[in-house]
Scaffold this motif. Structure first.
Motif, PDB file in Angstrom:
ATOM      1  N   ARG A   1       2.971   2.171  -6.874  1.00 19.82           N
ATOM      2  CA  ARG A   1       2.483   3.410  -7.463  1.00 19.82           C
ATOM      3  C   ARG A   1       1.203   3.202  -8.256  1.00 19.82           C
ATOM      4  NH1 ARG A   1       4.929   5.088  -4.052  1.00 19.82           N
ATOM      5  NH2 ARG A   1       6.963   6.073  -4.077  1.00 19.82           N
TER       6      ARG A   1
ATOM      7  N   GLN B   1      -0.154  18.703   3.631  1.00 18.04           N
ATOM      8  CA  GLN B   1      -1.344  18.378   2.854  1.00 18.04           C
ATOM      9  C   GLN B   1      -0.937  18.289   1.384  1.00 18.04           C
ATOM     10  OE1 GLN B   1      -4.026  18.381   4.894  1.00 18.04           O
ATOM     11  NE2 GLN B   1      -5.565  17.767   3.401  1.00 18.04           N
TER      12      GLN B   1
ATOM     13  N   MET C   1      -5.982  16.998  -4.693  1.00 21.13           N
ATOM     14  CA  MET C   1      -6.657  17.346  -3.433  1.00 21.13           C
ATOM     15  C   MET C   1      -5.646  17.751  -2.373  1.00 21.13           C
ATOM     16  SD  MET C   1      -9.964  14.955  -3.246  1.00 21.13           S
ATOM     17  CE  MET C   1     -10.111  15.147  -1.534  1.00 21.13           C
ATOM     18  N   LYS C   2      -5.137  18.944  -2.537  1.00 18.77           N
ATOM     19  CA  LYS C   2      -4.229  19.477  -1.538  1.00 18.77           C
ATOM     20  C   LYS C   2      -4.524  20.954  -1.369  1.00 18.77           C
ATOM     21  CE  LYS C   2      -0.614  20.399  -4.911  1.00 18.77           C
ATOM     22  NZ  LYS C   2       0.726  20.083  -5.341  1.00 18.77           N
ATOM     23  N   PHE C   3      -3.844  21.562  -0.398  1.00 16.79           N
ATOM     24  CA  PHE C   3      -4.091  22.931   0.067  1.00 16.79           C
ATOM     25  C   PHE C   3      -5.079  23.736  -0.749  1.00 16.79           C
ATOM     26  CE2 PHE C   3       0.435  22.027  -0.637  1.00 16.79           C
ATOM     27  CZ  PHE C   3       0.738  22.565  -1.881  1.00 16.79           C
TER      28      PHE C   3
ATOM     29  N   GLN D   1      -0.185   8.240  -0.432  1.00 16.52           N
ATOM     30  CA  GLN D   1       0.674   7.294   0.287  1.00 16.52           C
ATOM     31  C   GLN D   1       1.444   7.961   1.404  1.00 16.52           C
ATOM     32  OE1 GLN D   1       2.261   5.878  -3.361  1.00 16.52           O
ATOM     33  NE2 GLN D   1       1.411   3.847  -2.979  1.00 16.52           N
TER      34      GLN D   1
ATOM     35  N   VAL E   1      -0.485   6.764  -8.718  1.00 17.29           N
ATOM     36  CA  VAL E   1      -1.047   7.488  -7.585  1.00 17.29           C
ATOM     37  C   VAL E   1      -0.320   8.810  -7.342  1.00 17.29           C
ATOM     38  CG1 VAL E   1       0.373   6.428  -5.792  1.00 17.29           C
ATOM     39  CG2 VAL E   1      -1.953   7.180  -5.264  1.00 17.29           C
ATOM     40  N   GLU E   2       0.933   8.921  -7.734  1.00 16.76           N
ATOM     41  CA  GLU E   2       1.665  10.148  -7.484  1.00 16.76           C
ATOM     42  C   GLU E   2       1.204  11.298  -8.365  1.00 16.76           C
ATOM     43  OE1 GLU E   2       5.786   9.178  -7.757  1.00 16.76           O
ATOM     44  OE2 GLU E   2       5.964   9.142  -5.574  1.00 16.76           O
TER      45      GLU E   2
ATOM     46  N   GLY F   1      -1.446  15.993  -0.961  1.00 17.06           N
ATOM     47  CA  GLY F   1      -2.249  15.329  -1.975  1.00 17.06           C
ATOM     48  C   GLY F   1      -1.722  13.934  -2.295  1.00 17.06           C
ATOM     49  N   GLN F   2      -0.551  13.602  -1.756  1.00 18.35           N
ATOM     50  CA  GLN F   2       0.023  12.275  -1.985  1.00 18.35           C
ATOM     51  C   GLN F   2      -0.581  11.292  -1.000  1.00 18.35           C
ATOM     52  OE1 GLN F   2       1.902  11.431  -4.385  1.00 18.35           O
ATOM     53  NE2 GLN F   2       2.625  13.394  -5.182  1.00 18.35           N
TER      54      GLN F   2
ATOM     55  N   VAL G   1      -1.882  11.778  -9.098  1.00 15.27           N
ATOM     56  CA  VAL G   1      -3.232  12.186  -8.687  1.00 15.27           C
ATOM     57  C   VAL G   1      -3.120  12.907  -7.357  1.00 15.27           C
ATOM     58  CG1 VAL G   1      -5.567  11.396  -8.315  1.00 15.27           C
ATOM     59  CG2 VAL G   1      -4.087  10.144  -9.857  1.00 15.27           C
ATOM     60  N   ASP G   2      -2.695  14.203  -7.397  1.00 18.60           N
ATOM     61  CA  ASP G   2      -2.516  14.912  -6.129  1.00 18.60           C
ATOM     62  C   ASP G   2      -3.240  16.256  -6.158  1.00 18.60           C
ATOM     63  OD1 ASP G   2      -0.986  16.188  -7.950  1.00 18.60           O
ATOM     64  OD2 ASP G   2       0.793  16.356  -6.668  1.00 18.60           O
TER      65      ASP G   2
ATOM     66  N   ILE H   1      -2.333  -1.074  -5.412  1.00 21.68           N
ATOM     67  CA  ILE H   1      -2.666  -0.571  -4.073  1.00 21.68           C
ATOM     68  C   ILE H   1      -3.963  -1.205  -3.598  1.00 21.68           C
ATOM     69  CG2 ILE H   1      -3.421   1.489  -2.833  1.00 21.68           C
ATOM     70  CD1 ILE H   1      -1.379   3.057  -4.461  1.00 21.68           C
TER      71      ILE H   1
ATOM     72  N   PHE I   1       0.825  -1.197   0.000  1.00 22.57           N
ATOM     73  CA  PHE I   1       0.000   0.000   0.000  1.00 22.57           C
ATOM     74  C   PHE I   1       0.868   1.261   0.000  1.00 22.57           C
ATOM     75  CE2 PHE I   1      -2.507   3.220   2.210  1.00 22.57           C
ATOM     76  CZ  PHE I   1      -3.632   3.243   1.396  1.00 22.57           C
ATOM     77  N   LEU I   2       1.966   1.182   0.750  1.00 19.76           N
ATOM     78  CA  LEU I   2       2.801   2.378   0.873  1.00 19.76           C
ATOM     79  C   LEU I   2       3.755   2.560  -0.290  1.00 19.76           C
ATOM     80  CD1 LEU I   2       3.692   2.470   4.672  1.00 19.76           C
ATOM     81  CD2 LEU I   2       1.987   3.791   3.440  1.00 19.76           C
TER      82      LEU I   2
END
Lengths: 499, 105, 641
Positions: free
Chosen positions: B29, C613, B103-105, C618, B97-98, C615-616, B100-101, B34, B25-26
């Motif tokens: 990619r 925050q 959703m941040k600040f 993992q 997954v990297e 967005g990653q 798809v980011d 996952i 999971f960790l």
């Protein structure tokens, strides 16, 4: 149905009425009717109060009612008034109706504007009638929040910045205040048993001096922010200069009075030991406020900035007088709140009306307006004279009561502070005359302004009401002063009890 | 009722599966991988449930019920997750997954 | 016996007139406002004479001594248990005298203004303000307590402000009105602090309690010292500061010459006859307190008065604006009055200075009002204030000429005109107090005669063949009648037996003329007149020669000893640039900067920590798992221990 709750219900119904209005004409009419009823209620309250007192009802608070609305924490909607709150309610009613009249021609989102304005008024009225700390706090917040919208949406200049600054600083104040209120709550019953937020019940208790020493600064500073105490006053110039006319009027006229009233009713009244002990710190700060605000006003170029700094000075005098903690000076403080509320509302109304015509607030760009708009000019001079303390207008009564009362203090330090504070009357004269000289007198500076129209009927009504009230308080202050004095008796007793 | 295999074996197996799942999971990619790792984690829990049920409380059925519920949930979850992954793929044209980011600040 | 409480109408009638004319004046024809105001003041004058007569000759005297009578009193504001502000009417000799002065001059000025202000824009506004002023001044005169006096003190200040700035489109008038208000306001600050200290010590505002020489109040606080003087001396000096501001004593005199920007009738009423003597009246009112508990303050008053009279007289000799000459002459004469109060003792003949001061106040009000109104008539005829543009006017303005001459003779102290009698008494009082002050006053008497006749000869004689744009003509009757009436008053006021009516303790004493002092003073006056005549009767080069010979003195005097410049420096440079601007800067940058700084730091911190925050997905999971593990380990550790 108790009488006092009407002061909250009528504005609420007005808001509901406004929601169902069709166009802005109906909206403003509804608002005006609602607030006229409110003014009628306030006048009725004054007469009822006086009649009750005359009939020999010497209870500390009159027209009391008490509803529990959150039993497990003993939060109650408890209401009651004494002479001081009656006077403040009268002030609020006058300022609100004149504010509505002054914004008679707000057409942009008028429904939302009037709703916010009246919500604000509801908060203020609620604050003055409640005697339960928690409900008081609730109404206080209700009054502060619409401010953000009113400035942010209908303001001028850097309105978002000002609105944010004002709201954040006032919220910061509320946070401190909340700590103070909880401090009082958890110390309200030292013998164990039911805790209470009820002011009268707390006032019967002798709160542990250690707790007082800890929570007094929180409460005083919390309310002091709203009362524009140095150095927490900077929201005031920016906030006022960006706010629309009616909001400036309401804010400087009544909202800032919440600070003074709160300091008096909560901080000093409930924690007298700490007030005696720590008062000197705040006394220095307020003395600075008084002189500093006045000096700050001399050099300003924007009409609203001048008035905002002048408010810092005058409201500083309110807190100053409260901290003197004797009957005369406190009476003066209440009178000063009323007088300043009316005066500053008058000023902001005038500035709004002048701005509405010339589209500038910089005094250097105007000149000789007296010749063009004589009505507004004359009223401006009257407001100025009231502000610099001309006998026959309300400012004089208040200031003199404060100065004489404060000078009766037995401590030399307090008397020296009083002398420093009196010097503000000269500085006030300087900045008022400077503005009057540049703005109204002299030759007409800008040819474009030559065809400006003088005040319209609603403007005349709004200004006229304020002038009449200011003059009548200034000419015959005795009844008002006596009404406040009688209500101060139990408070002074409490303050001197543990000395 | 001894079946010969001690309880510890099951627990070791479940732990290994669990940490393999977490590791996957960790570090993986690819979103599908996952998801598979998550399934591993879920199943390791399932094994624990059944093993404890069998060895410690043989006359009760809570462990088996939970196992069944988890299988059902895992199935539903896989369906939803794959739907999301497909949408992500349509949107970003990747299932890394990297990348798809948003959703941040 | 007449009921004295009707005296309350004396101030109320002008107040009513002010409201009436102020609120509705613009609806009437201009003349109606003027006539209404004048009639109102006429009624007030008649009432005042009646009251004064009743007081002096019927009711005031008990056992040969004048008593203070409270004719009316009402509580206006309750302050502490002991202190309360009353509004009322107090009658005593000085109040009754001032009533006569104020109502007479005010009535004359009202009448005169109907002619003088004819056709001016804002005619009704002018009369409204005049009524407001009359109300305030009468209220001040009749005050029963020091706080009532302060209230009306402020009100006269504002009326004066409004009237000086009457021509509000003229920048110089605006500046002058502002200056007058702020300077007097500054002085009033001293007055207010003085009242605060006085009331703190004595526990009363009431004049009767305060000035009761046998009472308790007067003796309080004389023993507590502060910076080398008793607290009472400080209090009284501060109160005098208020008086000095209104009466334009050095160094607070700077506003009065500029105040001449106002219409001339206003200068006559406010800045010559009534308001500027309020300071003298205040000191006279508090005289027993000064004398008993603050004798040092009284001494200081004497020196300030003496200095101002000399200082102003020197300046008056060189000024060119006709009204400014009169303004400095007013300063000088008020200096005389202050001096007389300062040198006075209390009771009987000791109180000669007190009597002389009030006597001079009375006569001065008459002749100075006459001088100003005369000057107004001249200005009205010539449309200029500057002496150099005038000359030979005696042919065109006969009535003005004669009345002006009478006034000049009066102020120069020529017997038997009234100025002689009052000035003589002051000189006698000064002689017994201090020889230097006495000598100064002699010099001032000579200077006074000189500059007044310089003015007189330049305006009415001098260049006889001067051409004017349009021939000057005598003023209308409404203007000349007041001139004539005041001229009569100036001639005969000297025969009023002041020693019997207005004395420090209310008891009469015998006047006697000291020829050793009177004769030289008259001679000095006549010398001054002759010098002025030689220099200015016919146009010749002498004034210029004189100016060249006394170059520096002339220059300094012409520039009013640069006092204005010093004030400008203090206010503009120091207060504006070194206090107010830094305060504004401090507020903008330090205080507001701190607040913005707090907001900025919050913003910065949140900007920094938002990296969490990311967005990653993992990273979140990693933080979650490691934290969970750490917690588990921590709990295990705790449990096992």
């Amino acid at each position: 149905m108790d009488f006092l709750s009407l002061f909250v219900i009528v504005p609420f119904l007005t808001v509901v009425g406004i929601v169902f209005c069709k166009d802005f004409k109906q909206v403003r009419l509804t608002a005006a009717i609602g607030m006229t009823i409110q003014l009628g209620l306030a006048v009725a309250l004054i007469f009822m109060y006086l009649a009750e007192r005359k009939a020999g009802n010497m209870a500390e608070m009159l027209f009391m009612a008490d509803y529990v609305w959150f039993p497990s924490l003993n939060i109650r909607y408890a209401i009651g008034v004494d002479g001081i709150s009656v006077a403040m309610i009268g002030l609020t009613a006058v300022v609100v109706i004149t504010g509505i009249l002054a914004s008679w021609e707000v057409q942009h989102l008028s429904r939302e504007f009037f709703i916010s304005l009246i919500l604000l008024a509801t908060g203020v009225f609620g604050f003055f009638i409640t005697i339960d700390l928690f409900s008081m706090f609730l109404f206080y917040e209700l009054a502060v929040i619409p401010m953000y919208l009113l400035i942010g949406l209908w303001g001028t200049g850097p309105k978002e910045y000002s609105a944010m600054k004002l709201t954040l600083m006032l919220m910061g104040g509320s946070a401190l205040l909340l700590v103070g209120i909880f401090g009082l709550y958890f110390n309200s019953n030292p013998d164990g048993g039911q805790l209470t937020f009820h002011i009268l019940e707390i006032s019967k208790v002798h709160i542990d001096p250690m707790a007082q020493r800890f929570f007094f600064p929180f409460t005083f500073v919390g309310f002091g922010v709203l009362g524009a105490m140095f150095p927490l006053h900077t929201w005031s110039p920016d906030g006022h200069s960006s706010a629309p006319t009616a909001v400036s009027m309401l804010h400087a006229g009544v909202l800032m009075k919440l600070g003074g009233y709160g300091c008096f009713r909560v901080a000093i009244f409930l924690m007298p030991d700490a007030a005696h002990e720590l008062g000197w710190i705040f006394l220095i700060l307020t003395t600075i406020s008084v002189v500093y605000g006045a000096f700050g006003a001399i050099q300003q170029k924007d009409l609203k900035y001048i008035n905002a700094y002048s408010s810092v000075s005058h409201c500083g005098l309110v807190l100053f007088a409260i901290l003197m903690m004797n009957k005369t000076s406190m009476n003066g403080a209440i009178l000063q709140m009323i007088s300043h509320g009316l005066m500053t509302a008058l000023f902001f109304a005038l500035i709004g009306m002048i701005y509405g015509r010339t589209h500038t607030r910089l005094i250097n760009e105007m000149g000789g307006l007296m010749k063009i708009i004589p009505f507004l000019g004359v009223v401006y001079v009257i407001a100025g004279l009231a502000s610099l303390g001309l006998p026959g207008l309300s400012g004089f009564v208040a200031e003199m009561t404060i100065f004489i009362g404060s000078f009766q203090h037995t401590d030399t330090f307090h008397r020296v502070c009083t002398i420093v504070a009196t010097s503000s009357i000269v500085i006030t004269a300087v900045y008022i005359l400077r503005v009057v000289g540049i703005l109204l007198m002299g030759p007409i500076k800008n040819k474009e302004f030559e065809n400006l129209g003088d005040a319209k009927w609603f403007e005349r009504l709004s200004l006229g009401t304020l002038v009449v009230v200011i003059a009548s308080i200034g000419l015959a202050p005795l009844w008002l002063s006596n009404m406040i004095n009688d209500s101060l008796v139990p408070i002074i007793e409490k303050l001197t009890m543990n000395l | 009722m001894n079946t010969g295999i001690p309880l510890e074996y099951f627990l070791i197996l479940a732990s290994v599966m669990f940490f393999v799942g977490i590791y996957g999971f960790l570090t993986r990619r690819n979103l599908i991988t996952i998801l598979m790792s998550v399934e591993l984690v879920l199943n390791s829990v399932n094994i624990n449930f059944l093993a404890f049920n069998k060895y410690l409380f043989p006359d009760q059925f809570q462990g088996q019920f939970f196992g069944l519920i988890i299988i059902a949930v895992a199935a539903a979850e896989a369906a939803v997750a794959i739907a999301i992954i497909i949408n992500i793929y349509r949107h970003f044209t990747t299932i890394n997954v990297e990348d798809v980011d948003q959703m941040k600040f | 016996m007449m009921d004295l409480s009707i005296s309350i109408w004396i101030p109320l009638i002008p107040l009513f007139m002010f409201l009436l004319i102020g609120l509705f004046g613009h609806r009437f024809k201009p003349l109606v406002s003027g006539v209404m105001g004048t009639i109102g003041l006429g009624v007030v004058a008649i009432l005042s004479y009646t009251i004064a007569y009743q007081y002096f000759f019927v009711q005031g005297k008990v056992d040969g001594v004048y008593h203070k009578i409270i004719a009316f009193n009402t509580v206006w504001l309750n302050l502490t248990d002991k202190l309360h502000i009353d509004l009322g009417v107090l009658l005593d000799p000085i109040a009754a005298m001032m009533l006569v002065v104020v109502s007479t001059v005010s009535f004359m000025v009202h009448l005169y203004s109907i002619g003088y202000m004819h056709g001016e824009k804002g005619f009704h506004r002018f009369f409204a303000f005049l009524s407001l002023f009359s109300f305030s001044m009468l209220g001040l005169v009749l005050a029963t307590n020091i706080f009532q006096m302060y209230i009306f003190w402020e009100l006269v200040g504002v009326s004066s402000f409004l009237l000086i700035g009457f021509y509000y489109t003229k920048p110089s008038a605006v500046a002058a009105s502002k200056k007058a208000f702020i300077v007097t306001r500054f002085a009033d600050l001293g007055f207010l602090i003085g009242i605060l200290i006085l009331s703190f010590i004595t526990g009363t505002f009431d004049f009767i309690t305060l000035t009761d020489t046998s009472g308790e109040a007067i003796r309080q606080g004389a023993t507590i010292g502060f910076l080398g003087m008793s607290v009472m001396t400080w209090a009284m000096l501060l109160i005098f500061m208020g008086g000095a501001g209104k009466s334009a004593m050095f160094p607070l005199h700077i506003w009065l010459p500029d105040a001449m920007e106002g219409p001339t009738p206003v200068s006559a009423l406010i800045h010559a006859a009534t308001m500027v003597v309020a300071g003298v009246y205040l000191v006279a009112r508090m005289f027993p307190v000064f004398h008993t508990s603050a004798p040092h303050a009284l001494e200081i008053i004497a020196w300030i008065g003496g200095f101002t009279s000399l200082f102003a007289a020197v300046i008056a000799c060189t000024q060119l604006d006709i009204k400014r000459v009169l303004a400095f002459s007013t300063l000088s004469q008020i200096g005389y009055m202050m001096l007389a109060l300062g040198v006075s003792g209390y009771g009987g003949e000791e109180g000669l200075g007190f009597m002389a001061s009030n006597f001079h106040l009375f006569t001065h009000a008459m002749f100075k009002a006459l001088l100003f109104l005369g000057a107004g008539a001249v200005i009205h005829a010539v449309h200029s204030n500057v002496m150099n543009e005038m000359g030979g006017l005696r042919k065109y303005l006969p009535i003005t000429h004669i009345t002006f001459l009478i006034a000049c003779l009066t102020i120069a102290g020529v017997p038997p005109f009234s100025g002689f009698w009052s000035k003589d008494e002051i000189l006698v009082a000064a002689f017994h107090f201090n020889k230097i002050l006495f000598a100064v006053e002699y010099a001032v008497a000579g200077l006074t005669a000189f500059y007044m006749f310089r003015l007189y000869f330049t305006v009415f004689w001098g260049k006889d063949d001067r051409h004017y744009h349009h021939t000057p003509h005598e003023s209308p009757l409404t203007m000349t009648i007041p001139l004539m009436l005041l001229a009569v008053a100036s001639i005969f006021a000297g025969f009023i037996p002041f020693t019997e009516l207005v004395t420090s303790d209310g008891a009469a004493f015998e006047p006697h003329i000291d020829y050793m002092i009177a004769v030289p003073s008259v001679l000095i006056g006549i010398v001054g007149i002759i010098v002025a005549m030689v220099m200015y009767r016919k146009e010749n080069g002498m004034p210029e020669k004189m100016a060249n010979n006394l170059k520096y003195l002339y220059k300094w005097s012409f520039n009013k000893f640069y006092i204005d410049e010093v004030y400008m420096f203090i206010t503009k440079k120091i207060i504006f640039n070194y206090i107010s601007r830094p305060v504004a800067w401090f507020d903008r940058h330090i205080i507001d900067g701190t607040m913005n700084g707090i907001a900025g730091v919050t913003n910065l911190v949140s900007f920094e920590i938002r990296g969490f925050q990311s967005g990653q997905l993992q990273k979140y999971a990693f933080v979650f798992v490691t934290s969970a593990l750490a917690l588990v380990l921590a709990f295990i550790y705790l449990w096992t221990n």
